[in-house]
Design a protein around this motif. Sequence first.
Motif, PDB file in Angstrom:
ATOM      1  N   PRO A 102       0.823  -1.225   0.000  1.00 16.72           N
ATOM      2  CA  PRO A 102       0.000   0.000   0.000  1.00 16.72           C
ATOM      3  C   PRO A 102       0.855   1.272   0.000  1.00 16.72           C
ATOM      4  O   PRO A 102       0.508   2.263  -0.653  1.00 16.72           O
ATOM      5  CB  PRO A 102      -0.824  -0.125   1.292  1.00 16.72           C
ATOM      6  N   ARG A 149       2.349   1.927  -3.479  1.00 19.18           N
ATOM      7  CA  ARG A 149       1.325   2.460  -4.389  1.00 19.18           C
ATOM      8  C   ARG A 149       1.101   3.950  -4.135  1.00 19.18           C
ATOM      9  O   ARG A 149       0.936   4.744  -5.072  1.00 19.18           O
ATOM     10  CB  ARG A 149       0.012   1.693  -4.224  1.00 19.18           C
ATOM     11  N   ARG A 161      -8.988  -9.087  -0.873  1.00 16.69           N
ATOM     12  CA  ARG A 161      -8.842  -7.697  -1.325  1.00 16.69           C
ATOM     13  C   ARG A 161      -9.685  -7.446  -2.573  1.00 16.69           C
ATOM     14  O   ARG A 161     -10.265  -6.375  -2.746  1.00 16.69           O
ATOM     15  CB  ARG A 161      -7.372  -7.386  -1.597  1.00 16.69           C
TER      16      ARG A 161
END
Length: 470
Positions: free
Chosen positions: A136, A139, A267
């Motif tokens: 995360p 990103r 996810r």
Amino acid sequence: MSKGRNWYLGVTGTLTVAHPLLPADVRSVTYLLVSACTVVPLTALARRSGWAQARMWWMLAAAMVVLTAGNAVTTIGGTAMRLPAELLLTVGHAGLLGAAVSLVLRRGRNDIGGLLDVSVTAIGLGGLVWTALVFPRLRSLDTPQGEQMTLLMSMLILLGVLGALARVWRMAETRLPALVMLLGALLLALAGNILLALSTGTMTTGRPGWTEMFFLLAYILVGLAPLDASVPELQRAGPAPVDRLSTGRLVFLGATLAANPLVAGLRQVLDLHADGLLLAVGTVLIVPLVMVRIGRLATERGAAEEALRHQATHDPLTGLPNRAELITRLQAALARERAAGQPAVVLLFCDLNGFKAVNDRLGHTVGDQLLTGIGARIRAGLRAHETIARYGGDEFLVLCEEPDQAQAARRLTGYVETALAEPFVLAGTQVRASCSVGAVLSDGRTGADELITRADQAMYRAKQRQHAAA
């Protein structure tokens, strides 16, 4: 060794203490110097050791050379050379894995099963850390895909190395400070890489000064390990581990394998971005390991079955086929001659003369050695299709298939007598052995038990003739 350790600590310690106080452009130089210093003690130890012991240290030195080259590319090229530098660091981490595998194979006595299990576990757990923390953040920093891959590979490889060395540490029966230093270095490097990924999204350029301290301390520990007094013990073969893939261990490995695909699926269900890179890299790394693990289990099972079969069909003392195996082979030979319509089986019954006297005079241990020597000597001169078996006690049977039965019987009888003409040297004493031989020829109709009985009777007649002649 203590003098070298003091010099090494003095140089690298001074550079490390001064590092956070220096300007940014100078810090890259001190960082490079500390990483380069590790190569000196590693190479010195490798040159002093034999190849079997030195292999790990040469591999570790080579890995540190590659890592130092990556640091040099970063120092010289800066941002423009970021991807090549990170590729060099990834290759260096792979070299660390190779060195760890070499240590496990040496210290752990080919503990392949344990190494594979910890590697699969480490990759699985590393994937969870990557998914929960690192991915995360990368990103959000818009880290390019190529740099994400090098970060992921380095992280998984370092975890694999850590797991392998942890396996060696767990199996060790004595304290091994050198191994603890290597484990500490890997923990520091792994923590540094994760913190770099979370802070900058890269392993090379733009590193905060405080994160570099993790790597500098890791480098110092890598260089200290070959200077420690526990190195000779670390290089010795350790206790052979028992590779048991228990139900609990199998369930744990299965859960580890399933964790990352399940998280990726979850996810996707939650409309979050699933990391296809992790799935691809994890699959490429894990599937071969699992296939090797399954292959080893199949090989070990086959070897165990073969060992049991051999134990059931061979005499434990002489290693020759036992009575049951001899009867099986004799029945098969008689079936072949009936199918061919031509008698071809020849059977010799051999009984030692005076064997009890050898046992009484020299003891049962020498008697066992005599039986083993007789079996080996007779077997050495038989043809490929001929069998010698220990029938029981001091009795041996020789089985042959040959169309000219009479000629084969004469040849084998003469050979057995000639083979035993030379004395055996046992317990420093010359021991002579002779045997009475009874040979029978199959007529194509007689069964195995009857043929053995006839051979036994022929042997007794031969023994009586020898007593009469004496």
